[in-house]
Design a protein around this motif. Structure first.
Motif, mmCIF file in Angstrom:
data_model
loop_
_atom_site.group_PDB
_atom_site.id
_atom_site.type_symbol
_atom_site.label_atom_id
_atom_site.label_comp_id
_atom_site.label_asym_id
_atom_site.label_seq_id
_atom_site.Cartn_x
_atom_site.Cartn_y
_atom_site.Cartn_z
ATOM 1 N N LYS A 122 2.219 5.186 2.037
ATOM 2 C CA LYS A 122 1.467 4.933 3.268
ATOM 3 C C LYS A 122 0.838 6.215 3.793
ATOM 4 N N GLU A 126 -3.174 6.648 3.903
ATOM 5 C CA GLU A 126 -3.780 6.824 5.225
ATOM 6 C C GLU A 126 -4.663 8.070 5.246
ATOM 7 N N GLU A 216 -7.486 -0.751 5.444
ATOM 8 C CA GLU A 216 -6.289 -1.050 6.235
ATOM 9 C C GLU A 216 -5.556 -2.256 5.656
ATOM 10 N N ASP A 220 -1.702 -2.252 4.034
ATOM 11 C CA ASP A 220 -0.674 -3.205 4.463
ATOM 12 C C ASP A 220 -0.180 -4.037 3.278
ATOM 13 N N LEU A 234 -0.127 -11.340 5.689
ATOM 14 C CA LEU A 234 -0.676 -10.249 6.512
ATOM 15 C C LEU A 234 -1.650 -10.776 7.537
#
Length: 234
Positions: A122, A126, A216, A220, A234
């Motif tokens: 993550k 990111e 994004e 996820d 999700l």
């Protein structure tokens, strides 16, 4: 290929070209001095506002606006659900050989296959997402700046042409070329801003928001796959 961008820009160019041909000789609208001043001057002024890397990347991003289109949310979800099934059925290592269209998603799948922790995946994804967002934002700013600068350079060309014309009022043979520069530079500046720079800038801003949203979703989904959850939720 993004047909909307291609059809819009080509269609506008064809209509302007047709109006020129139907009215008079196209050669009347060609002026090397005016083109050099407006096109070259605009590019140099925009370059002065940004780094060389940002300037070069902006034109690469503009090319992607023509030939690259992000998948829809539904298509991406279906792909991610399939990847989740593969991970459950064959293990994370099977994701390494899975072909996907997005280099961003491919990098995430490689990290899953390599056994990185969820926190590490993550964090790195990111960072990649923010870097992509920053590059795309700079590209939009470059073309927005070009849309602002080119009409101003056209006006500068107009003033240059008027000064040349007024300084040669005693020689009628020099008035015509100077007047051509004065009028055509305004036309060139308006065309660059209205038909090229502003549409591409708007397209890049839209694409930036779409790509950020999609990335994004992918992050996820990678977290869901790592946690053995179904991305469809999700």
């Amino acid at each position: 290929m993004d047909l909307a961008t291609l059809i819009g820009l080509v269609g506008a160019a064809v209509l302007v070209g047709a109006s020129v041909i139907m009215g008079t000789s196209p050669e009347v609208f060609m002026n090397a001095t005016g083109l050099l001043l407006v096109v070259g001057g605009s590019l140099f002024v925009v370059l002065a506002k940004f780094s060389i890397t940002q300037f070069k990347f902006a034109f690469k991003a503009a090319a992607r606006a023509f030939k690259f289109q992000l998948p829809s949310i539904q298509e991406s979800i279906e792909e991610l659900v399939e990847l989740s099934k593969i991970a459950r059925r064959e293990g994370m290592i099977a994701l390494e050989s899975r072909e996907v269209n997005s280099p961003f998603l491919k990098k995430g799948l490689q990290m899953l296959a390599d056994g990185f922790s969820a926190d590490m995946i993550k964090e790195m994804m990111e960072k990649e997402r923010l870097l992509t967002l920053e590059r795309n934002e700079a590209s939009g700013q470059v073309f927005s700046a070009l849309g602002e600068v080119s009409p101003a350079m056209g006006m500068i060309g107009t003033l240059v042409g008027l000064v040349q014309m007024l300084s040669n009022m005693g020689d009628p043979s020099l008035i015509g070329p100077a007047m051509a520069v004065a009028l055509l530079t305004t036309l060139y500046g308006a065309m660059i801003a209205t038909m090229i720079a502003t549409p591409l800038a708007d397209k890049l801003w839209v694409r930036m928001r779409q790509e950020a949203k999609m990335q994004e979703l992918w992050i996820d989904a990678l977290m869901a796959i790592k946690g053995d959850k179904n991305p469809r939720g999700l």
